[in-house]
Design an enzyme around this catalytic site. Structure first.
Site, PDB file in Angstrom:
ATOM      1  N   LYS A 200      79.204  55.396  12.363  1.00  0.00           N
ATOM      2  CA  LYS A 200      79.923  56.899  12.435  1.00  0.00           C
ATOM      3  C   LYS A 200      80.430  56.824  13.724  1.00  0.00           C
ATOM      4  O   LYS A 200      79.881  56.606  14.681  1.00  0.00           O
ATOM      5  CB  LYS A 200      78.787  58.059  12.415  1.00  0.00           C
ATOM      6  CG  LYS A 200      79.412  59.410  12.787  1.00  0.00           C
ATOM      7  CD  LYS A 200      80.270  59.955  11.722  1.00  0.00           C
ATOM      8  CE  LYS A 200      79.784  60.490  10.406  1.00  0.00           C
ATOM      9  NZ  LYS A 200      80.761  61.123   9.787  1.00  0.00           N
ATOM     10  N   HIS A 328      79.866  60.529  -0.247  1.00  0.00           N
ATOM     11  CA  HIS A 328      79.584  60.968   1.070  1.00  0.00           C
ATOM     12  C   HIS A 328      78.254  61.599   1.174  1.00  0.00           C
ATOM     13  O   HIS A 328      77.537  62.027   0.070  1.00  0.00           O
ATOM     14  CB  HIS A 328      80.802  62.317   1.286  1.00  0.00           C
ATOM     15  CG  HIS A 328      80.568  63.093   2.486  1.00  0.00           C
ATOM     16  ND1 HIS A 328      79.893  64.418   2.296  1.00  0.00           N
ATOM     17  CD2 HIS A 328      80.562  63.018   3.806  1.00  0.00           C
ATOM     18  CE1 HIS A 328      79.719  65.042   3.459  1.00  0.00           C
ATOM     19  NE2 HIS A 328      80.191  64.324   4.339  1.00  0.00           N
TER      20      HIS A 328
END
Length: 430
Positions: A200, A328
């Site tokens: 991320k 996701h």
């Protein structure tokens, strides 16, 4: 004759510990919010699910719940119709719409309300169906295309502990420098057996994040690597980064803002682009197709795509248009993870290991405690329904957490301003 008609819907908000994970919007708050849905029949059977736990979602679930009374657990189409009639959002003004568009999390957009509520009830109803048929949910979806679902190591830049210090630091410690990110990945891979690694990004200056990716590539040669800046880089920055990471990336997730930004990047970039931000419903899917599919991989999420059946339809669309598909994730516990696993196991066209935040959570609401990854994957259960049951003591404790935290809506931006009062969250920041 025994009636299995739905007689009651219970929704219990919960909160569980969440580490100080950095992202484009700011930083995770100390507590993550979820809701536990229970649908009870006249016969006493209870189907369960886990979904979002922010206040607007709880209000929408409460508004829609009475519509399920008297329905058969098999009446999913009728449930869809009743829910849509009750919770469809009002027409927004242009300014309201644009305000919603800048949200980091697609699942928070008001346009997703109907899909989110349908999904929340659908999974619980399919858990009931599985109990009635003595079959796992994966069999209701057509059967398992694979016995186990692969997941990836999901890395975050992070602080060692929250500024509020509501509980002891998590065992991963700080994750800022490249060597710390390599240690974070090694811990996850050693503990869970993950084969793929996702970082991320969009939280630190891009050069620092590139250095972390290069360190990961050196430490784990041959491992598929992805990076996700959550649209916090301009097209120019995205192009610079992808050149620095040439030969490293399996795919490039949401580097630039909007489908137009992604299209501009795709025109000059040979790494496939993935998204969970710009193709989040069928209208956006159509626009991507009309533009020649600049986005090549859709990261689905049954929570806001409208449930398990809707995501299967999405999988077929992706296969038809030659697009890759994966999943996701957001901060979640075992019920959500098991629903994801049943779904992913049922989809022949699953192109990449799925995302999961699960290693970042240390609590659980299901009987038997934390679900166990084996060799980087999770086996789909052969038990009836979802194959997990609620631990009542754990549910009560997590509900008490919810009551005491005072958090009712996720606010990564507000949390970050406790560390940096001048933080604006403006995107793209770099």
């Amino acid at each position: 004759m025994t009636s299995h008609a739905i007689r009651h819907v219970r929704v219990t908000p919960i909160a569980f510990r969440d580490p100080p994970l950095l992202n484009a919007a700011g930083i995770h708050e100390p507590w993550a919010l979820r809701s536990i849905i229970e649908i009870e029949t006249d016969s006493g059977l209870v189907g369960i699910n886990e979904s979002y736990g922010d206040l607007p979602m709880l209000e929408a679930l409460a508004k829609a719940a009475p519509a399920l009374t008297g329905l058969s657990p098999w009446a999913l189409n009728e449930m869809d119709t009743r829910v849509a009639a009750l919770v469809a959002p009002k027409q927004m003004s242009a300014s309201e719409f644009l305000g919603q568009q800048v949200s980091l999390a697609p699942g928070t957009h008001v346009s997703k309300t109907v899909a989110k509520v349908i999904s929340a009830f659908e999974v619980a109803m399919m858990d009931l169906q599985g109990q009635l048929a003595n079959a796992p949910v994966v069999d209701l979806l057509g059967g398992a295309a694979r016995p186990a679902v692969p997941f990836s190591a999901y890395l975050f830049f992070k602080y060692a502990e929250h500024i509020d210090k509501p509980y002891p630091p998590d065992p991963f410690g700080e994750g800022i420098a490249p060597e710390q990110m390599v240690a974070q990945a090694r811990r996850m891979i050693d503990q869970y057996g993950f084969k793929s690694i996702k970082l991320k990004a969009g939280a630190l200056p891009p050069d620092q994040e590139v250095a972390a990716m290069l360190a990961l590539a050196q430490a784990f040669p041959g491992a598929p690597l992805r990076i996700d800046p959550n649209a916090n880089w301009s097209v120019a920055t995205s192009l610079k980064v992808v050149e620095q990471l040439r030969g490293v990336l399996e795919y490039y997730e949401d580097p630039a803002p909007g489908l137009d930004g992604m299209a501009a990047l795709a025109a000059a970039c040979d790494v496939p682009l993935a998204t969970n931000m710009v193709v989040t419903d069928l209208k956006e899917f159509r626009r991507n197709a009309e533009m020649g599919c600049p986005v090549k991989i859709v990261l689905s999420d049954h929570h806001y795509w409208g449930g398990l059946r809707a995501t299967q339809r999405l999988a077929l669309m992706c296969e038809t248009f030659g697009l890759g598909l994966s999943m996701h994730s957001n901060s979640h516990l075992g019920i959500s993870l098991m629903a994801m696993t049943h779904l992913a196991a049922s989809v022949p066209h699953l192109s990449y290991a799925c995302d999961t935040h699960y290693p970042w959570q240390d609590d659980e609401v299901v009987q038997g405690g934390r679900l166990k990854f084996e060799d980087g994957g999770l086996r789909v259960t052969s038990s009836a329904g979802l194959g997990v049951q609620i631990d009542r003591e754990a549910l009560a404790r997590l509900y008490d957490n919810y009551l005491s935290t005072g958090i009712r809506n996720r606010d990564d931006l507000g949390q970050m301003r406790k560390y940096d009062p001048g933080f604006t969250g403006h995107q793209p920041r770099f």
